[in-house]
Design a protein around this motif. Structure first.
Motif, PDB file in Angstrom:
ATOM      1  N   GLU A   1       9.369  -3.337  -0.460  1.00 25.79           N
ATOM      2  CA  GLU A   1       9.906  -2.392  -1.447  1.00 25.79           C
ATOM      3  C   GLU A   1       8.888  -1.409  -2.014  1.00 25.79           C
ATOM      4  O   GLU A   1       9.060  -0.891  -3.101  1.00 25.79           O
ATOM      5  N   LYS A   2       7.830  -1.115  -1.279  1.00 26.84           N
ATOM      6  CA  LYS A   2       6.844  -0.111  -1.693  1.00 26.84           C
ATOM      7  C   LYS A   2       7.085   1.166  -0.905  1.00 26.84           C
ATOM      8  O   LYS A   2       7.601   1.159   0.199  1.00 26.84           O
ATOM      9  N   GLU A   3       6.678   2.276  -1.501  1.00 24.58           N
ATOM     10  CA  GLU A   3       6.861   3.573  -0.861  1.00 24.58           C
ATOM     11  C   GLU A   3       5.544   4.004  -0.209  1.00 24.58           C
ATOM     12  O   GLU A   3       4.463   3.777  -0.755  1.00 24.58           O
ATOM     13  N   TYR A   4       5.668   4.656   0.951  1.00 25.01           N
ATOM     14  CA  TYR A   4       4.519   5.084   1.741  1.00 25.01           C
ATOM     15  C   TYR A   4       4.719   6.517   2.203  1.00 25.01           C
ATOM     16  O   TYR A   4       5.850   6.962   2.380  1.00 25.01           O
ATOM     17  N   LYS A   5       3.622   7.228   2.408  1.00 26.30           N
ATOM     18  CA  LYS A   5       3.718   8.527   3.069  1.00 26.30           C
ATOM     19  C   LYS A   5       3.222   8.351   4.499  1.00 26.30           C
ATOM     20  O   LYS A   5       2.326   7.561   4.770  1.00 26.30           O
ATOM     21  N   MET A   6       3.870   9.077   5.393  1.00 25.67           N
ATOM     22  CA  MET A   6       3.568   8.937   6.815  1.00 25.67           C
ATOM     23  C   MET A   6       3.064  10.248   7.384  1.00 25.67           C
ATOM     24  O   MET A   6       3.660  11.300   7.151  1.00 25.67           O
ATOM     25  N   LEU A   7       1.960  10.155   8.117  1.00 27.14           N
ATOM     26  CA  LEU A   7       1.372  11.311   8.782  1.00 27.14           C
ATOM     27  C   LEU A   7       1.303  11.033  10.283  1.00 27.14           C
ATOM     28  O   LEU A   7       0.948   9.929  10.690  1.00 27.14           O
ATOM     29  N   VAL A   8       1.657  12.025  11.081  1.00 28.94           N
ATOM     30  CA  VAL A   8       1.514  11.948  12.526  1.00 28.94           C
ATOM     31  C   VAL A   8       0.654  13.132  12.933  1.00 28.94           C
ATOM     32  O   VAL A   8       0.978  14.281  12.613  1.00 28.94           O
ATOM     33  N   ASP A   9      -0.448  12.841  13.590  1.00 28.52           N
ATOM     34  CA  ASP A   9      -1.420  13.873  13.977  1.00 28.52           C
ATOM     35  C   ASP A   9      -1.817  14.722  12.774  1.00 28.52           C
ATOM     36  O   ASP A   9      -1.856  15.958  12.837  1.00 28.52           O
TER      37      ASP A   9
ATOM     38  N   VAL B   1       4.872  13.865   7.633  1.00 26.96           N
ATOM     39  CA  VAL B   1       6.230  13.912   8.160  1.00 26.96           C
ATOM     40  C   VAL B   1       7.245  13.383   7.154  1.00 26.96           C
ATOM     41  O   VAL B   1       8.443  13.494   7.384  1.00 26.96           O
ATOM     42  N   GLY B   2       6.768  12.799   6.058  1.00 17.23           N
ATOM     43  CA  GLY B   2       7.687  12.364   5.025  1.00 17.23           C
ATOM     44  C   GLY B   2       7.277  11.057   4.380  1.00 17.23           C
ATOM     45  O   GLY B   2       6.224  10.495   4.657  1.00 17.23           O
ATOM     46  N   LYS B   3       8.165  10.589   3.515  1.00 15.96           N
ATOM     47  CA  LYS B   3       7.964   9.327   2.823  1.00 15.96           C
ATOM     48  C   LYS B   3       8.915   8.296   3.402  1.00 15.96           C
ATOM     49  O   LYS B   3      10.025   8.620   3.813  1.00 15.96           O
ATOM     50  N   ILE B   4       8.456   7.052   3.419  1.00 13.27           N
ATOM     51  CA  ILE B   4       9.279   5.945   3.871  1.00 13.27           C
ATOM     52  C   ILE B   4       9.143   4.812   2.865  1.00 13.27           C
ATOM     53  O   ILE B   4       8.120   4.688   2.203  1.00 13.27           O
TER      54      ILE B   4
END
Length: 137
Positions: free
Chosen positions: A95-103, A107-110
């Motif tokens: 139940e924690k929020e993360y930010k996602m980066l590709v290269d 690309v957004g939050k998950i």
């Protein structure tokens, strides 16, 4: 980059690399010791799965090769490659929020579900991709 012939290995920078999406038959390595932690990897063309000390960490469908996998309580980073687009599931803090980066592109939050799992897709049109998932807050 290339597949990992030995299925899992410790890199000189302390990260691990694992998986071989080119295999037709499922292969596994059990109890690969890295600083007292035991890793299990199962891999072939259809799926790649990594466990640490008996707990799920990473899975891709179809199979993948992962380079320089590093995970701590604040972030996960790795480079992934495969023949086709990958559906990846990683277990993080519930139940924690993360930010996602590709290269290096955001690309957004998950948000991890109740069991801590997050799932996302990575398009494999251009070879390998660097993935970084950082805890927010």
């Amino acid at each position: 980059m290339s597949v990992i012939q030995e299925l899992i290995r410790l890199e000189s920078n302390g990260t691990i690399s694992f998986g071989n999406y080119e295999m037709d038959e499922k292969k596994k390595v059990v109890d690969f010791d890295v600083n007292g932690d035991l890793y299990n990897v199962k891999t072939f063309a259809e799926i790649t799965r990594l466990e640490k000390n008996g707990k799920f960490i990473y899975e891709s469908v179809p199979g993948s090769t992962v380079h320089n996998f590093k995970m701590d309580d604040k972030e996960v980073s790795f480079a992934a490659e495969g023949k086709e687009d990958l559906q990846i599931t990683i277990e993080l803090e519930a139940e924690k929020e993360y930010k996602m980066l590709v290269d290096d592109m955001l690309v957004g939050k998950i948000k991890a579900n109740l069991s801590g799992k997050v799932s996302f897709s990575v398009e494999m049109a251009r070879g390998s991709h660097n993935v970084k998932i950082e805890k927010i807050g």
